[in-house]
Design an enzyme around this catalytic site. Structure first.
Site, PDB file in Angstrom:
ATOM      1  N   ASP A  38      -3.515   2.592  -5.551  1.00  0.00           N
ATOM      2  CA  ASP A  38      -2.355   2.605  -4.659  1.00  0.00           C
ATOM      3  C   ASP A  38      -2.227   1.343  -3.813  1.00  0.00           C
ATOM      4  O   ASP A  38      -1.514   1.320  -2.817  1.00  0.00           O
ATOM      5  CB  ASP A  38      -2.420   3.825  -3.733  1.00  0.00           C
ATOM      6  CG  ASP A  38      -3.672   3.829  -2.860  1.00  0.00           C
ATOM      7  OD1 ASP A  38      -4.559   2.978  -3.080  1.00  0.00           O
ATOM      8  OD2 ASP A  38      -3.768   4.691  -1.961  1.00  0.00           O
ATOM      9  N   GLU A  39      -2.901   0.270  -4.214  1.00  0.00           N
ATOM     10  CA  GLU A  39      -2.939  -0.930  -3.380  1.00  0.00           C
ATOM     11  C   GLU A  39      -2.775  -2.181  -4.241  1.00  0.00           C
ATOM     12  O   GLU A  39      -3.397  -2.304  -5.300  1.00  0.00           O
ATOM     13  CB  GLU A  39      -4.274  -0.965  -2.631  1.00  0.00           C
ATOM     14  CG  GLU A  39      -4.318  -1.893  -1.462  1.00  0.00           C
ATOM     15  CD  GLU A  39      -5.608  -1.732  -0.665  1.00  0.00           C
ATOM     16  OE1 GLU A  39      -5.780  -2.468   0.311  1.00  0.00           O
ATOM     17  OE2 GLU A  39      -6.444  -0.862  -1.028  1.00  0.00           O
ATOM     18  N   ASP A  71       0.852  -1.193   0.000  1.00  0.00           N
ATOM     19  CA  ASP A  71       0.000   0.000   0.000  1.00  0.00           C
ATOM     20  C   ASP A  71       0.888   1.243   0.000  1.00  0.00           C
ATOM     21  O   ASP A  71       1.718   1.422   0.891  1.00  0.00           O
ATOM     22  CB  ASP A  71      -0.888  -0.003   1.241  1.00  0.00           C
ATOM     23  CG  ASP A  71      -2.038   0.996   1.141  1.00  0.00           C
ATOM     24  OD1 ASP A  71      -1.991   1.841   0.225  1.00  0.00           O
ATOM     25  OD2 ASP A  71      -2.950   0.939   1.967  1.00  0.00           O
TER      26      ASP A  71
END
Length: 404
Positions: free
Chosen positions: A103-104, A9
């Site tokens: 973003d993960e 993350d």
């Protein structure tokens, strides 16, 4: 073989990108999101969180809580480019990964311990991402996706954490029940009302009790609290629908403007369907009035991706739906029941010239952008458009609050 799942993350991703672009923003309280009175915080720096600021709250409230914070609208295209760089690095290093958001990421490192060591491999991957992108990133490593995601949250900011096999329950036990993925504000309040504050209490409860209180979700939450999760890492997930909506700075009753925006939305979504070689068989229109009451209408139609078929139907649905004569806060459109295929000519209504026109317009859009060719009636809707093909296998970009 024991599973080994990695969760990565990017820490406060939008904020980190803004600081990478402008080093003067480092260590300063920063808010990224919509700047209008109805703007929403898409991301906030750790410096603002001590004031009670969190993502998803109204920007106006965030500024009141932290007056020193610097607010930035942000740019979805810029964030997408930085996300793509990270994705390319992970793609080079990991045989099987899932990009669950901008973003993960999840990666399946099962079997890596035989050759290199999963934790060492994940550590070197993280160091490479930081070195080549300049973005902080955290990771959690465990036997499943749920525990790894929670571990990443505990590792932040910019750190890493491994939960050994068999230690999932002891790791989760002292944490708040709000740390369980899927537990939102309402579920958390329900659990608090039952006296459940720590995950350990949920672990000690019979599963049937949780199911009785929360239904099927209770079973899922109980399993996650006990560190049980068999969800696989999925490298690609077919989209089942495509949608867009707009929240207005000021509530409006300007029907001409609303119709223009609906036309622009429909035109753009239809282009996205054709670009992804998709057809829709179900369309829906949504309206939210100034009193926050929300209404929607859905219609099944023959499979199509043609503007001249979709636009009249959308406008007719809006006409039937808009009957309260109140100010409108939000409008939206959704196409669902998607299947692969190309638009078929209608023997009686379509002409070869019309199909050639679609082909020519789409080629111009592919080269110069979504908004390079639009209908005159939709010219007022300047914010309609997308940064990427929604059917290219990547997850949708979560945009900062966009205004019309």
């Amino acid at each position: 073989m024991e599973k080994t799942i990695l969760h990565l993350d990017l820490d406060t991703f939008y904020v980190s990108v803004e600081r990478l672009i402008n080093s003067e923003l480092k260590k300063k309280p920063l808010l990224v999101g919509g700047l209008s009175d109805r703007g929403v915080v898409a991301a906030c720096s750790y410096e603002t969180r001590g004031y009670g600021v969190h993502s998803g709250m109204p920007m106006k409230m965030a500024k009141e809580l932290c007056p020193e914070a610097i607010a930035i609208r942000g740019n979805a295209g810029t964030y997408s480019k930085h996300s793509d760089v990270v994705t390319e690095i992970i793609q080079e290093q990991v045989p099987l990964f899932e990009k669950s958001s901008i973003d993960e990421f999840y990666a399946d490192l099962t079997g890596m311990d035989r050759f290199f060591g999963s934790y060492k491999y994940a550590s070197e991957l993280r160091k490479r991402i930081i070195r080549e992108t300049g973005l902080p990133i955290s990771f959690g490593l465990s036997s499943n996706k749920v525990v790894s995601k929670v571990a990443t949250g505990e590792a932040k900011p910019n750190n890493q954490l491994k939960i050994d096999y068999g230690f999932e329950k002891p790791f989760l036990a002292p944490l708040s029940v709000k740390k369980i993925p899927m537990v939102g504000d309402k579920t958390y309040q329900t659990l608090r009302n039952l006296g459940l504050r720590k995950i350990q209490t949920v672990q000690e409860m019979p599963m049937d009790v949780m199911r009785h209180v929360l239904g099927k979700n209770g079973t899922v939450i109980w399993k996650r609290a006990n560190g049980l999760d068999n969800t696989p890492v999925i490298p690609f997930c077919e989209r089942k629908s495509i949608s867009t909506e707009r929240t207005f700075d000021k509530d409006t009753i300007d029907i001409t403007m609303l119709r223009g925006i609906l036309i622009a939305m429909t035109e753009n979504l239809a282009y996205q369907l054709r670009r992804g070689e998709k057809l829709t068989a179900c369309i829906a229109v949504k309206i939210r009035y100034s009193d926050f009451n929300t209404y929607s209408k859905q219609l099944r139609i023959p499979y199509t991706s043609a503007d001249h078929i979709l636009i009249p139907k959308i406008l007719d649905m809006f006409k039937m739906l808009y009957n309260r004569r109140l100010l409108v806060r939000l409008i939206g459109i959704r196409f669902s029941h998607l299947v692969g295929g190309n638009y078929q000519i209608n023997l009686f209504d379509d002409t070869e010239e019309a199909l050639n026109l679609y082909d020519a317009m789409d080629r111009i859009r592919n080269r110069y952008g979504d908004k390079s060719v639009i209908r005159a009636s939709a010219m007022g809707a300047r914010t309609i458009g997308r940064m990427q093909n929604p059917f290219d296998g990547r997850p949708p970009v979560v945009l900062a609050h966009r205004k019309q």
